[in-house]
Design an enzyme around this catalytic site. Structure first.
Site, PDB file in Angstrom:
ATOM      1  CB  CYS A  44      -0.947  -0.008   1.204  1.00 29.94           C
ATOM      2  SG  CYS A  44      -1.955   1.478   1.260  1.00 29.94           S
ATOM      3  CB  CYS A  49      -3.238   2.636  -1.405  1.00 28.11           C
ATOM      4  SG  CYS A  49      -3.354   0.969  -0.806  1.00 28.11           S
ATOM      5  CE  LYS A  52      -4.900   4.164  -5.986  1.00 25.41           C
ATOM      6  NZ  LYS A  52      -5.395   2.834  -5.804  1.00 25.41           N
ATOM      7  CE1 TYR A 100       3.248   3.295   7.026  1.00 26.86           C
ATOM      8  CE2 TYR A 100       3.101   1.041   7.844  1.00 26.86           C
ATOM      9  CZ  TYR A 100       2.507   2.143   7.267  1.00 26.86           C
ATOM     10  OH  TYR A 100       1.175   2.112   6.951  1.00 26.86           O
ATOM     11  CE1 TYR A 178     -11.022  -1.881  -5.570  1.00 25.21           C
ATOM     12  CE2 TYR A 178     -11.211  -4.138  -6.401  1.00 25.21           C
ATOM     13  CZ  TYR A 178     -11.576  -3.151  -5.487  1.00 25.21           C
ATOM     14  OH  TYR A 178     -12.467  -3.434  -4.501  1.00 25.21           O
ATOM     15  CD  GLU A 182      -7.280   2.264  -8.466  1.00 24.61           C
ATOM     16  OE1 GLU A 182      -8.127   2.403  -7.584  1.00 24.61           O
ATOM     17  OE2 GLU A 182      -6.142   1.796  -8.230  1.00 24.61           O
ATOM     18  NE  ARG A 205     -14.882 -11.691 -13.366  1.00 22.39           N
ATOM     19  CZ  ARG A 205     -14.583 -12.482 -12.335  1.00 22.39           C
ATOM     20  NH1 ARG A 205     -15.510 -12.938 -11.557  1.00 22.39           N
ATOM     21  NH2 ARG A 205     -13.316 -12.823 -12.105  1.00 22.39           N
ATOM     22  CB  ALA A 342     -12.787   4.155  -3.273  1.00 27.39           C
ATOM     23  CG  HIS A 437     -28.118  23.556  -1.597  1.00 26.69           C
ATOM     24  ND1 HIS A 437     -28.334  22.632  -2.605  1.00 26.69           N
ATOM     25  CD2 HIS A 437     -28.258  24.776  -2.158  1.00 26.69           C
ATOM     26  CE1 HIS A 437     -28.603  23.284  -3.724  1.00 26.69           C
ATOM     27  NE2 HIS A 437     -28.561  24.575  -3.483  1.00 26.69           N
ATOM     28  CD  GLU A 442     -27.909  19.408  -2.032  1.00 27.99           C
ATOM     29  OE1 GLU A 442     -28.811  19.797  -1.278  1.00 27.99           O
ATOM     30  OE2 GLU A 442     -27.288  20.175  -2.802  1.00 27.99           O
TER      31      GLU A 442
HETATM   32  P1  NDP Z   1      -8.475  -7.689  -9.974  1.00 27.07           P
HETATM   33  O1  NDP Z   1      -8.667  -9.063  -9.482  1.00 27.07           O
HETATM   34  O2  NDP Z   1      -9.302  -6.578  -9.476  1.00 27.07           O
HETATM   35  O3  NDP Z   1      -8.602  -7.682 -11.556  1.00 27.07           O
HETATM   36  C1  NDP Z   1      -7.875  -8.556 -12.373  1.00 27.07           C
HETATM   37  C2  NDP Z   1      -8.295  -8.336 -13.809  1.00 27.07           C
HETATM   38  O4  NDP Z   1      -7.455  -9.082 -14.673  1.00 27.07           O
HETATM   39  C3  NDP Z   1      -9.728  -8.794 -14.070  1.00 27.07           C
HETATM   40  O5  NDP Z   1     -10.298  -7.907 -14.968  1.00 27.07           O
HETATM   41  C4  NDP Z   1      -9.528 -10.180 -14.661  1.00 27.07           C
HETATM   42  O6  NDP Z   1     -10.546 -10.546 -15.536  1.00 27.07           O
HETATM   43  C5  NDP Z   1      -8.240  -9.988 -15.432  1.00 27.07           C
HETATM   44  N1  NDP Z   1      -7.476 -11.227 -15.577  1.00 27.07           N
HETATM   45  C6  NDP Z   1      -7.148 -12.106 -14.611  1.00 27.07           C
HETATM   46  N2  NDP Z   1      -6.395 -13.111 -15.119  1.00 27.07           N
HETATM   47  C7  NDP Z   1      -6.245 -12.843 -16.428  1.00 27.07           C
HETATM   48  C8  NDP Z   1      -5.577 -13.505 -17.480  1.00 27.07           C
HETATM   49  N3  NDP Z   1      -4.911 -14.644 -17.294  1.00 27.07           N
HETATM   50  N4  NDP Z   1      -5.630 -12.955 -18.719  1.00 27.07           N
HETATM   51  C9  NDP Z   1      -6.301 -11.803 -18.931  1.00 27.07           C
HETATM   52  N5  NDP Z   1      -6.950 -11.120 -17.974  1.00 27.07           N
HETATM   53  C10 NDP Z   1      -6.921 -11.638 -16.725  1.00 27.07           C
HETATM   54  O7  NDP Z   1      -6.928  -7.424  -9.750  1.00 27.07           O
HETATM   55  P2  NDP Z   1      -6.045  -6.108  -9.759  1.00 27.07           P
HETATM   56  O8  NDP Z   1      -4.712  -6.561 -10.214  1.00 27.07           O
HETATM   57  O9  NDP Z   1      -6.703  -5.016 -10.509  1.00 27.07           O
HETATM   58  O10 NDP Z   1      -6.010  -5.708  -8.232  1.00 27.07           O
HETATM   59  C11 NDP Z   1      -5.593  -6.662  -7.244  1.00 27.07           C
HETATM   60  C12 NDP Z   1      -6.266  -6.403  -5.925  1.00 27.07           C
HETATM   61  O11 NDP Z   1      -5.726  -5.244  -5.352  1.00 27.07           O
HETATM   62  C13 NDP Z   1      -7.760  -6.174  -6.025  1.00 27.07           C
HETATM   63  O12 NDP Z   1      -8.449  -7.369  -5.794  1.00 27.07           O
HETATM   64  C14 NDP Z   1      -8.044  -5.172  -4.966  1.00 27.07           C
HETATM   65  O13 NDP Z   1      -8.548  -5.807  -3.821  1.00 27.07           O
HETATM   66  C15 NDP Z   1      -6.717  -4.544  -4.658  1.00 27.07           C
HETATM   67  N6  NDP Z   1      -6.705  -3.147  -5.093  1.00 27.07           N
HETATM   68  C16 NDP Z   1      -7.548  -2.257  -4.514  1.00 27.07           C
HETATM   69  C17 NDP Z   1      -7.571  -0.938  -4.909  1.00 27.07           C
HETATM   70  C18 NDP Z   1      -8.507   0.010  -4.277  1.00 27.07           C
HETATM   71  O14 NDP Z   1      -9.074  -0.289  -3.234  1.00 27.07           O
HETATM   72  N7  NDP Z   1      -8.753   1.170  -4.882  1.00 27.07           N
HETATM   73  C19 NDP Z   1      -6.677  -0.454  -5.962  1.00 27.07           C
HETATM   74  C20 NDP Z   1      -5.850  -1.472  -6.530  1.00 27.07           C
HETATM   75  C21 NDP Z   1      -5.882  -2.766  -6.103  1.00 27.07           C
HETATM   76  P3  NDP Z   1     -11.933 -11.195 -15.010  1.00 27.07           P
HETATM   77  O15 NDP Z   1     -12.782 -10.055 -14.526  1.00 27.07           O
HETATM   78  O16 NDP Z   1     -12.475 -11.839 -16.248  1.00 27.07           O
HETATM   79  O17 NDP Z   1     -11.569 -12.165 -13.965  1.00 27.07           O
END
Ligand code: NDP
Length: 454
Positions: A44, A49, A52, A100, A178, A182, A205, A342, A437, A442
């Site tokens: 993070c 986070c 980013k 930290y 995510y 982003e 998804r 978020a 407002h 709101e």
């Molecule tokens: P996610 O699991 O959110 O998304 C992974 C994406 O990659 C999905 O769209 C998935 O498709 C696709 N995918 C997975 N495997 C393959 C593959 N072999 N070939 C092609 N596409 C693939 O992971 P992220 O890496 O975006 O983030 C990791 C985690 O980090 C998140 O789960 C989240 O919890 C955390 N995070 C949170 C943030 C926040 O709170 N703002 C910001 C960034 C990360 P499909 O949908 O079809 O599975």
């Protein structure tokens, strides 16, 4: 064995969950060691986070400068320096890294900079040293996952995206979660040509369908090219240094960088789990019970390495609950229900509670309130971006069971309203609250039109 090597708790991994657990346990009087192979602060703070969000702020200025003209400002041509942004960001991350270390020192935690490997259920090796403790907490987080395909080593992940020497003129982002949305927004705001390739038919998804549709629309309106059912099959470096990208459907494109944001894997390899008798699940995660205890009674795990809800504040709560339970004589469990989150896409998303689909399955008949409007901030500008709010109410009880927002300040708005949803408040409670407002928030206390869904 020397005094220094004997502890009550060894924490492996100095990220959000591990550091919180170490500090609180030490505060309860435990002798605590923490080992970290990279930099204290974890994903993070060091490569997630925090940096980013700094890049999101940086990239959004492009739109802000444009909007400023609507408010009477005339600006000379704005110029952007990627290298000064990265240098400033690195300085801030260095500062937080030191914070930290200081927090751990002040709490009386002994820090070992090195990789921790389990030797058995009570011993951890860090470099040449062997540490012994009654209890061990694994908090090693996750690492980016890039699928194997020819040339995959030429792709970067978010880890490298934070340290690029220059801003890519053209970037392909693979994935639709995510991190993909982003970073697509970050690079687009900074002026890169962005192409996002997602293997499914709708990005993000797991989120409410209305938000998914609207984010796609807004990203496209800002110039990001989104390709569905599109997967990279092959990468080759051309003589001019660019990357030739071949897709599974036979099409091709060219880019200066290809970033994979295709999920993260729990970081459980080369950790000595076998030696401690711990098995991982199919995703590579360490299975734990509600107390974050593994199959071995002296060994616990928190955060992304357990693949429960992979969010920093959740890891922190898991680490804190572990420390209070095991060393503070205050048994309690981290709560994984109605966790707000978020996405710092552009525009951002804030959400708490159930999606419409999930709520239908859980509650049956629902009342769905929706509102879409142009945020006041955009009214004097050419920006057509819409804010969208959706409230899901269980018709039987009148309880608000889901809130989903995309638009300016969505994350900030949802953080406040998440208290109400977590508290199980009804639509009447929302209606009884006077709005502030003029704000976007709101809208949530004045929603009147609804449709039934079941
Ligand atoms: P996610 O699991 O959110 O998304 C992974 C994406 O990659 C999905 O769209 C998935 O498709 C696709 N995918 C997975 N495997 C393959 C593959 N072999 N070939 C092609 N596409 C693939 O992971 P992220 O890496 O975006 O983030 C990791 C985690 O980090 C998140 O789960 C989240 O919890 C955390 N995070 C949170 C943030 C926040 O709170 N703002 C910001 C960034 C990360 P499909 O949908 O079809 O599975």
């Amino acid at each position: 064995m020397t005094e220094q090597q004997q502890f009550d708790l060894i924490v492996i991994g100095g990220g959000s969950g591990g550091v919180r657990a170490a500090r609180i346990s030490a505060g309860h009087g435990a002798r605590v060691a923490i080992c970290e192979e990279s930099r204290m602060g974890g994903t993070c703070v060091i490569r997630g986070c925090v940096p980013k969000k700094l890049l999101v702020y940086a990239s959004h200025f492009a739109e802000d400068f444009e909007a400023a003209q609507g408010f009477g400002w005339r600006l000379d041509e704005a110029r952007f320096s990627w290298s000064s942004l990265i240098a400033n960001k690195d300085r801030e991350i260095d500062r937080l890294n030191q914070v930290y270390h200081r927090l751990l020192d002040n709490a009386g935690v002994t820090t070992f900079m090195g990789r921790g490997v389990l030797l058995d259920q009570q011993q951890v090796q860090v470099g040449e040293q062997v540490l012994h403790a009654e209890k061990i907490l694994i908090a090693t987080g996750g690492r980016p996952f890039v699928p194997a395909f020819p040339g995959s080593e030429l792709a970067i992940s978010s880890d490298e995206a934070f340290h690029l020497k220059e801003l890519p003129k053209r970037i392909v982002v693979a994935g639709g979660g995510y991190i993909a949305v982003e970073f697509a927004g970050i690079f687009n705001g900074m002026g890169s040509q962005v192409r996002l390739d997602y293997r499914g038919d709708k990005i993000l998804r797991g989120f409410d369908d209305d938000l998914r549709d609207r984010l796609e629309h807004e990203m496209q309106a800002k110039g990001i090219v989104i390709n569905h059912h599109s997967q990279v099959a092959d990468l080759k470096r051309k003589q001019n240094g660019a990357l030739k990208v071949s897709y599974q459907d036979g099409t091709e494109s060219e880019a200066d960088q290809v970033m994979f944001a295709t999920g993260r894997k729990p970081y459980t390899w080369n950790l000595g789990l076998d030696q401690a008798g711990i098995k991982t699940d199919v995703s590579g995660a360490i299975p734990v019970n509600v107390d974050s205890r593994t199959s071995e009674p002296h060994i616990f795990a928190v955060g992304d390495v357990t693949n429960r809800i992979n969010l920093t504040p959740v890891a922190i709560r898991e680490g804190h609950a572990f420390a209070d339970t095991e060393f503070g004589n205050m048994p309690r469990q981290a709560d994984h229900v109605l966790v707000p989150s978020a996405v710092f896409s552009q525009p951002p998303i804030g959400t708490v509670g159930y999606t419409e689909q999930q709520a239908k399955e859980k509650y049956g008949r629902l009342r769905i309130y929706k509102s879409s409007f142009r945020a006041m901030k955009h009214t004097l500008t050419d920006i057509q971006e819409k804010t969208f709010m959706k409230m899901i109410v269980d018709d039987a009880t009148n309880v608000v069971v889901g809130l989903h927002i995309i638009g300016v300040d969505a994350a900030e708005i949802v953080q406040g309203f998440a208290v109400a949803v977590k508290a199980g408040l009804t639509k009447d409670h929302f209606d009884a609250t006077v709005g502030i407002h003029p704000t976007s928030g709101e809208e949530l206390v004045t929603l009147r039109d609804f449709e039934f869904a079941e």
